[in-house]
Design an enzyme around this catalytic site. Structure first.
Site, PDB file in Angstrom:
ATOM      1  CB  THR A  11      47.936  46.834  34.861  1.00 12.24           C
ATOM      2  OG1 THR A  11      47.821  45.862  35.897  1.00 12.24           O
ATOM      3  CG2 THR A  11      47.093  46.401  33.689  1.00 12.24           C
ATOM      4  CB  THR A  87      45.651  51.041  39.956  1.00 12.93           C
ATOM      5  OG1 THR A  87      45.402  49.651  40.130  1.00 12.93           O
ATOM      6  CG2 THR A  87      45.624  51.396  38.490  1.00 12.93           C
ATOM      7  CG  ASP A  88      46.722  47.258  43.800  1.00 15.80           C
ATOM      8  OD1 ASP A  88      45.581  47.560  43.392  1.00 15.80           O
ATOM      9  OD2 ASP A  88      47.178  46.103  43.727  1.00 15.80           O
TER      10      ASP A  88
END
Ligand code: GLU
Length: 233
Positions: A11, A87-88
């Site tokens: 993102t 971020t995951d």
């Protein structure tokens, strides 16, 4: 100061289409335009990127080794490194890199964002700017995550919130530093060596099993047949 930005995807470098809401990756030039604050820092920046950028849920150990190679190949040419990432699985990449690059005397900073760069409420600009400030710091060294004003040691981070801007926590270890209004306050100076040690590969035959009351013993046997070593959590 010169920094190499390695953009993997996620993102943080995404632009969301106003009409459809679909996310599209930005190249470095557009990323720089979207974050004018970066220009104000007066840092010489080069960039390289995964082509195509990937969602971090598609990261594999091969990608971790590729990232470590990239840092090793350019280590002497830059004062620090910023890796932008979804971020995951950001915390997994940070942990893997911490073992693939040991004793670094320069900062290797991972960051990401919860909201795309063209949202008014984006955290992308703050996190990127903070990451560059940390990558230029002589107090920091080695792999760390910069997110929401916190600097977390690469081996200690975990994504603990999926919506909040403060998405990452440091597990059983204090934050290395914090950032407010572009000022970094360092609490812990990581250890460094005169020359870092770069490793070339990871043993993928190490498994992890989470023991909970009632865990089936056969599950353990199943894993032991396939792995050379098991970490029991
Ligand atoms: N699955 C995406 C990723 O981790 C979520 C978006 C993000 O967190 O950047 O890449």
């Amino acid at each position: 100061m010169s920094i190499l930005l390695i953009y993997t995807g996620g993102t943080i470098g995404m632009h969301s289409d106003a009409r459809t809401g679909a996310l599209e990756p930005l190249d470095f030039e557009h990323l720089q335009q979207g974050v004018p604050e970066l220009g104000q820092l007066g840092i010489e920046t080069d960039a390289c990127q995964f082509d195509p950028p990937i969602d971090s849920s598609d990261m594999t150990p091969e990608h971790w080794v590729e990232l470590a190679h990239c840092v090793a190949d350019h280590y002497d040419a830059y004062d620090g490194f910023v890796i932008s990432h979804g971020t995951d699985t950001l915390a997994y990449t940070a942990a893997a890199l911490s073992y693939l690059v040991q004793g670094a005397d320069k900062p290797i900073v991972l960051t990401g964002a919860q909201k795309p760069i063209n949202y008014d409420s984006t955290d992308s600009k703050l996190n990127l700017t903070d990451a560059f400030i940390c990558a230029c710091s002589q107090e920091l060294a080695g792999v760390c995550i910069v997110f929401s004003g916190r600097v977390i040691l690469g081996t200690r981070a975990r994504k603990t919130c999926s919506k909040s801007f403060a998405a990452f926590s440091s597990i059983n270890y204090p934050d290395l530093a914090t950032l407010h209004d572009r000022q970094m306050l360092c609490y812990i100076r990581p250890e460094r060596e005169a020359r870092p040690r770069f490793y070339e590969s990871l043993d993928e035959k190490v498994g992890l099993i989470k023991m909970v009351p009632g865990t089936d013993f056969e599950l353990l046997e199943f894993m032991l047949e396939r792995k050379d070593a098991l970490v029991i959590e």
